[in-house]
Design an enzyme around this catalytic site. Structure first.
Site, PDB file in Angstrom:
ATOM      1  N   GLY A  56       0.810  -1.212   0.000  1.00 41.99           N
ATOM      2  CA  GLY A  56       0.000   0.000   0.000  1.00 41.99           C
ATOM      3  C   GLY A  56       0.842   1.259   0.000  1.00 41.99           C
ATOM      4  O   GLY A  56       1.998   1.259   0.425  1.00 41.99           O
TER       5      GLY A  56
ATOM      6  N   ASN B 111       3.579  -0.977   9.326  1.00 42.09           N
ATOM      7  CA  ASN B 111       2.726  -2.164   9.357  1.00 42.09           C
ATOM      8  C   ASN B 111       2.786  -2.889  10.689  1.00 42.09           C
ATOM      9  O   ASN B 111       1.769  -3.396  11.162  1.00 42.09           O
ATOM     10  CB  ASN B 111       3.132  -3.132   8.248  1.00 42.09           C
ATOM     11  CG  ASN B 111       2.404  -2.923   6.935  1.00 42.09           C
ATOM     12  OD1 ASN B 111       2.264  -3.848   6.151  1.00 42.09           O
ATOM     13  ND2 ASN B 111       1.951  -1.720   6.676  1.00 42.09           N
TER      14      ASN B 111
ATOM     15  N   ASN C 287       2.418  -9.672   5.334  1.00 43.66           N
ATOM     16  CA  ASN C 287       1.102  -9.075   5.142  1.00 43.66           C
ATOM     17  C   ASN C 287       0.910  -8.736   3.675  1.00 43.66           C
ATOM     18  O   ASN C 287       1.733  -8.029   3.090  1.00 43.66           O
ATOM     19  CB  ASN C 287       0.989  -7.803   5.997  1.00 43.66           C
ATOM     20  CG  ASN C 287      -0.308  -7.060   5.766  1.00 43.66           C
ATOM     21  OD1 ASN C 287      -1.373  -7.666   5.806  1.00 43.66           O
ATOM     22  ND2 ASN C 287      -0.223  -5.771   5.523  1.00 43.66           N
TER      23      ASN C 287
ATOM     24  N   ARG D 110       0.916   8.049   6.647  1.00 40.80           N
ATOM     25  CA  ARG D 110       0.969   7.273   5.410  1.00 40.80           C
ATOM     26  C   ARG D 110       1.061   8.189   4.183  1.00 40.80           C
ATOM     27  O   ARG D 110       1.774   7.875   3.223  1.00 40.80           O
ATOM     28  CB  ARG D 110      -0.267   6.374   5.305  1.00 40.80           C
ATOM     29  CG  ARG D 110      -0.352   5.291   6.355  1.00 40.80           C
ATOM     30  CD  ARG D 110       0.582   4.140   6.076  1.00 40.80           C
ATOM     31  NE  ARG D 110       0.297   3.449   4.847  1.00 40.80           N
ATOM     32  CZ  ARG D 110       0.233   2.120   4.719  1.00 40.80           C
ATOM     33  NH1 ARG D 110       0.425   1.355   5.774  1.00 40.80           N
ATOM     34  NH2 ARG D 110       0.008   1.555   3.550  1.00 40.80           N
TER      35      ARG D 110
ATOM     36  N   HIS E 292      -8.479  -5.599   6.064  1.00 37.24           N
ATOM     37  CA  HIS E 292      -7.200  -6.074   5.534  1.00 37.24           C
ATOM     38  C   HIS E 292      -6.050  -5.958   6.529  1.00 37.24           C
ATOM     39  O   HIS E 292      -5.123  -6.756   6.486  1.00 37.24           O
ATOM     40  CB  HIS E 292      -6.872  -5.296   4.259  1.00 37.24           C
ATOM     41  CG  HIS E 292      -5.767  -5.883   3.446  1.00 37.24           C
ATOM     42  ND1 HIS E 292      -5.754  -7.206   3.047  1.00 37.24           N
ATOM     43  CD2 HIS E 292      -4.624  -5.339   2.936  1.00 37.24           C
ATOM     44  CE1 HIS E 292      -4.672  -7.443   2.333  1.00 37.24           C
ATOM     45  NE2 HIS E 292      -3.963  -6.338   2.267  1.00 37.24           N
ATOM     46  N   TRP E 293      -6.078  -4.965   7.412  1.00 37.54           N
ATOM     47  CA  TRP E 293      -4.962  -4.758   8.337  1.00 37.54           C
ATOM     48  C   TRP E 293      -5.215  -5.513   9.638  1.00 37.54           C
ATOM     49  O   TRP E 293      -5.393  -4.932  10.709  1.00 37.54           O
ATOM     50  CB  TRP E 293      -4.774  -3.269   8.601  1.00 37.54           C
ATOM     51  CG  TRP E 293      -4.148  -2.533   7.444  1.00 37.54           C
ATOM     52  CD1 TRP E 293      -3.568  -3.077   6.330  1.00 37.54           C
ATOM     53  CD2 TRP E 293      -4.041  -1.117   7.301  1.00 37.54           C
ATOM     54  NE1 TRP E 293      -3.110  -2.082   5.499  1.00 37.54           N
ATOM     55  CE2 TRP E 293      -3.384  -0.866   6.075  1.00 37.54           C
ATOM     56  CE3 TRP E 293      -4.438  -0.035   8.076  1.00 37.54           C
ATOM     57  CZ2 TRP E 293      -3.115   0.417   5.599  1.00 37.54           C
ATOM     58  CZ3 TRP E 293      -4.173   1.252   7.633  1.00 37.54           C
ATOM     59  CH2 TRP E 293      -3.506   1.478   6.406  1.00 37.54           C
TER      60      TRP E 293
END
Length: 277
Positions: free
Chosen positions: A30, A38, A96, A176, A243-244
């Site tokens: 990402g 992460n 991940n 981010r 997703h995380w």
């Protein structure tokens, strides 16, 4: 503190902490992703391990060399070289998304290196009918394709990664976004990540798959191919999670992974589902 290690055609950035048997942490693709963004919050639960948190080539502090290789193949070989340079002969791998694909590739090409494998909604295995892409991948590719991505685009992307959108804080979005501007990957869209599907049966390491039930990026419906393709794989599914997984459900994730790395088998905690192949 971030360090770098020579991998032959460049350097790979990493952060090291803890002491004990090595655990290698491999992040997703990402925008703005780094190893520590992460996994930094998970590391205290693994202080009894030697944690090596890597920035994959083209993300964080690791420059992207020119290559025509699929990204998973290229990154896996650089991680292997880094571990050799750091004196790591055997390690657990935790990956991940894209990093899960990298971990699978290492488990195929260097099985002697891998003790146990933890994959959170890993990349590199697509269903035959993709595209169309899930909405999370659509937003990822759109961000990659944008010459001047906006903070609002980042906010939209981050909110798709979590079921509880209160976890998509302004601080996280800002972090981010700023990181993505510093190291925006120059890649074709969609990138050539590589296809791990033909190699799944070659993975001999015991493997734990961890998935968010509501994942909108790598959907749970994609898990079956990996679950039944890797000979020694089991699947844990966490509800009310996207997703995380390691971020949104950190306590459960840390517990599941620690038990798995230590070779234990425990009953599923409330709210978990378990399947095994």
């Amino acid at each position: 503190m971030t360090r770098t290690v020579d991998v032959g055609d460049g350097r790979l950035a990493y952060v090291e902490s803890g002491e004990g048997s090595p655990v290698v942490w491999l992040h997703g693709s990402g925008p703005g992703a780094t190893g520590m963004s992460n996994f930094g919050a998970n590391l205290p639960a693994f202080a009894d391990h030697r944690n090596l948190v890597v920035d994959l080539p083209g993300w964080g502090g690791s420059p992207r060399p020119d290559t025509d290789e699929p990204l998973i193949h290229h990154a896996a070989e650089r991680v292997h070289r880094a571990l050799a340079a750091l004196g790591v002969e055997r390690a657990h791998l935790i990956g991940n998304s894209y990093g899960g694909g990298v971990a699978m590739r290492i488990a195929v090409t260097h099985p002697e290196l891998v003790d146990r494998l933890v994959l959170m909604a890993p990349g590199g295995v697509l269903p035959e009918d993709a595209p169309p892409w899930p909405v999370g991948l659509e937003r990822l590719f759109a961000y990659m394709a944008s010459e001047k991505p906006s903070r609002e685009e980042m906010a939209h992307f981050v909110r798709l990664m979590v079921f509880d959108e209160s976890l998509a804080t302004d601080a996280l979005i800002d972090e981010r976004y700023e990181a993505s501007l510093r190291a925006h990957p120059e890649l074709p869209v969609p990138p050539d990540f590589g296809d791990m599907t033909p190699d799944l049966a070659r993975i001999t390491a015991p493997t734990l798959l961890v998935w968010g039930r509501e994942d909108q990026t790598v959907p749970l419906t994609w898990a079956s191919t990996i679950l039944h393709g890797i000979p020694d794989a089991e699947l844990r599914v966490l509800p009310r999670c996207r997703h995380w997984v390691q971020y949104e459900r950190a306590p459960e994730f840390n517990h599941l992974v620690r038990e798995f790395l230590h070779g234990g088998a425990t009953a599923a905690a409330p709210g978990e589902r378990r399947a095994a192949s």
